[in-house]
Scaffold this active site. Structure first.
Site, PDB file in Angstrom:
ATOM      1  N   LYS A   1       0.818  -1.219   0.000  1.00 25.97           N
ATOM      2  CA  LYS A   1       0.000   0.000   0.000  1.00 25.97           C
ATOM      3  C   LYS A   1       0.852   1.269   0.000  1.00 25.97           C
ATOM      4  O   LYS A   1       0.600   2.191  -0.773  1.00 25.97           O
ATOM      5  CB  LYS A   1      -0.914   0.016   1.237  1.00 25.97           C
ATOM      6  CG  LYS A   1      -1.991  -1.031   1.265  1.00 25.97           C
ATOM      7  CD  LYS A   1      -2.899  -0.857   2.465  1.00 25.97           C
ATOM      8  CE  LYS A   1      -2.186  -1.118   3.779  1.00 25.97           C
ATOM      9  NZ  LYS A   1      -1.790  -2.521   3.958  1.00 25.97           N
ATOM     10  N   THR A   2       1.821   1.317   0.910  1.00 27.19           N
ATOM     11  CA  THR A   2       2.600   2.544   1.056  1.00 27.19           C
ATOM     12  C   THR A   2       3.370   2.870  -0.219  1.00 27.19           C
ATOM     13  O   THR A   2       3.359   4.010  -0.703  1.00 27.19           O
ATOM     14  CB  THR A   2       3.564   2.425   2.250  1.00 27.19           C
ATOM     15  OG1 THR A   2       2.800   2.238   3.448  1.00 27.19           O
ATOM     16  CG2 THR A   2       4.415   3.674   2.387  1.00 27.19           C
TER      17      THR A   2
ATOM     18  N   GLU B   1      -3.573   6.175   1.431  1.00 24.19           N
ATOM     19  CA  GLU B   1      -3.345   4.777   1.792  1.00 24.19           C
ATOM     20  C   GLU B   1      -4.516   4.321   2.655  1.00 24.19           C
ATOM     21  O   GLU B   1      -4.838   4.960   3.658  1.00 24.19           O
ATOM     22  CB  GLU B   1      -2.028   4.652   2.553  1.00 24.19           C
ATOM     23  CG  GLU B   1      -1.684   3.235   2.949  1.00 24.19           C
ATOM     24  CD  GLU B   1      -0.302   3.107   3.555  1.00 24.19           C
ATOM     25  OE1 GLU B   1      -0.073   2.119   4.262  1.00 24.19           O
ATOM     26  OE2 GLU B   1       0.555   3.983   3.310  1.00 24.19           O
TER      27      GLU B   1
END
Length: 471
Positions: free
Chosen positions: A126-127, A170
């Site tokens: 995600k990041t 995010e």
């Protein structure tokens, strides 16, 4: 997430003065930063000093160290994360005063109101994917707002209130709070069992991602972007499509709408071509290694494609992406040994980062993995999987467990993983003393080796100590 903290999303104007409990955290500090940019009065507290706390003070926040009911001041709204326990004195005082208490995700959802939201979810990646998407969109000149669970290496920022109408965020699935968002584009990088302390079962994790897709369907023009290479994400996407959700698949398969082809590597990172609608639209040379980062970049490209941005500009932005701190971040080199740091804390992530390390290894060099397990519950749920992943390294040093929000479990230490790593005994080690770890790793390392400090806890501080011991 406490059920009473998941109420209706209110506009930023209704929040009044906002107090963050745990303001120094990656997610919390980013939200506070955006609120300050919008003229909202912000205060907060944290257990210890940090760079984030200092930055927020410089932006006008009142930040206290330690938790005390007096720190609430004249707050109207209190923001918490799932890491804050109900017996926290500030939270208890906020409840007794009947202040509005909202979860971090509800605060972020409030800031996304009126913007085209790009919510990037998934068990892993995600990041990095959020960061890649942000940089690519910035390169196209649209100045998005963004909130990332990490820090962009180039700018040193984890959040910004942009001037454009796009908000890239995010979307953390760990406590189910990502279901507060109603994104225009919902990205799903992968779906696997994790955070079982919250969900209880792998099936419940999948159900949460199914529900996330329906949130996208309820947004005008909403589209789910999912990784076709990941079985879990592909299954979720197929069910979403059957439920009437617009779906775009990315990956290496022939069935993908955005396809990664000719995947390779250079001295700096992954290289690949992209095919859209049967046409090869360009080549990419990333500054980050690993097949997983090629897929992350394909997800970011897919977002730009859906927003109608020029393909060549999006690709150029991806090539310029300089990385995110704690995501295969080079901390330095000493005595011919390179030291990297990575946030990987799930077996699939550990596997990906160790495979990526092979791509940057000098001939004859070895991979030395220093792993700090994160959470007792995750260690117990994935003991065998962690051991199998770490067996990809040449030498492994396992530290003791970083408890984070959990209480210790008697008899459970990092040794339960170290003992199961499929390497000779002299190449797998349990190191219960954090203070001795840097010296032990430096003693193992030889010129040409790569050392990786891996985990979501404080293992990140070991990188500089290893370099110092080498030097």
């Amino acid at each position: 997430m406490n059920a009473q903290d998941a109420g209706a999303i209110v506009s930023p104007a209704e929040l009044g003065r906002v107090h963050f409990i745990g303001i120094g955290g990656a997610g919390m500090s980013g939200i506070a930063r955006i609120m300050l940019s919008r003229g909202i009065a912000v205060s907060g507290s944290d257990a210890k000093e940090s760079v984030a706390a200092d930055v927020l003070r410089g932006l006008g926040a009142q930040v206290s160290i330690g938790h005390d009911p007096a720190h609430l001041g004249e707050a109207d709204t209190v923001v918490v994360s799932s890491a804050i326990r109900e017996d926290n004195p500030e939270l208890a005082a906020a409840r007794s005063r009947n202040l509005r208490v909202i979860h971090r995700s509800a605060a972020l959802a409030s800031l996304m109101l009126g913007r085209r939201a790009i919510a990037i979810a998934g068990t892993h990646g995600k990041t990095t994917t959020t960061s890649m998407t942000t940089v690519a969109l910035q390169h196209c000149g649209i100045d998005p707002s963004f909130a990332i669970g990490g820090v962009l290496s180039a700018s040193g920022a984890n959040a910004q209130d942009g001037t454009g109408d796009v908000f890239v965020a995010e979307a953390d699935e760990s406590d189910g709070s990502f279901l507060l968002y109603t994104p225009t584009v919902g990205v799903i990088t992968n779906v696997e069992a994790d955070h079982l302390d919250h969900y209880g079962s792998a099936e419940a994790v999948v159900q949460a991602f199914d529900a996330f897709c329906l949130r996208v369907r309820d947004t005008t023009g909403g589209t789910v972007v999912a990784c076709g290479d990941d079985p879990g994400a592909r299954d979720v996407a197929e069910r979403a499509r059957a439920a009437g959700v617009e779906v775009l698949l990315y990956g290496t398969g022939e069935y993908c709408d955005v396809r990664v082809v000719d995947l390779g590597s250079s001295s700096t990172g992954a290289t690949f071509g992209l095919v859209v609608g049967g046409l090869r639209i360009g080549e990419v040379e990333l500054q980050q290694p690993g097949a997983h980062n090629a897929l992350n970049a394909a997800a970011a490209f897919s977002v730009g494609h859906l927003l109608g941005l020029p393909s060549e500009r999006v690709l150029a932005g991806l090539a310029l992406f300089g990385g995110t701190r704690r995501r295969f971040e080079l901390r330095g080199e000493a005595r011919g040994v390179r030291v990297y740091d990575d946030y990987a804390h799930h077996p699939t992530e550990v596997t990906a980062v160790l495979k990526a390390a092979r791509g940057v290894l000098a001939p004859g060099g070895r991979v030395i993995a220093v792993f700090q397990p994160h959470l007792y519950s995750r260690t117990l749920a994935f003991t065998e999987e962690f051991a199998r992943a770490l067996s990809l390294a040449d030498h492994v040093v396992v530290l003791d467990i970083y408890a984070a929000r959990e209480d210790p479990v008697p008899g459970v230490t990092g040794a339960v993983i170290a003992d199961r790593v499929d390497l000779p005994e002299d190449r797998r080690h349990f190191q219960p003393s954090f203070l001795d770890a840097a010296g032990q790793v430096a003693g193992l390392a030889q010129p040409g080796d790569v050392v990786l400090t891996i985990g979501a806890g404080d293992v990140t501080v070991l990188g500089p100590e290893v370099l110092k011991a080498l030097g």
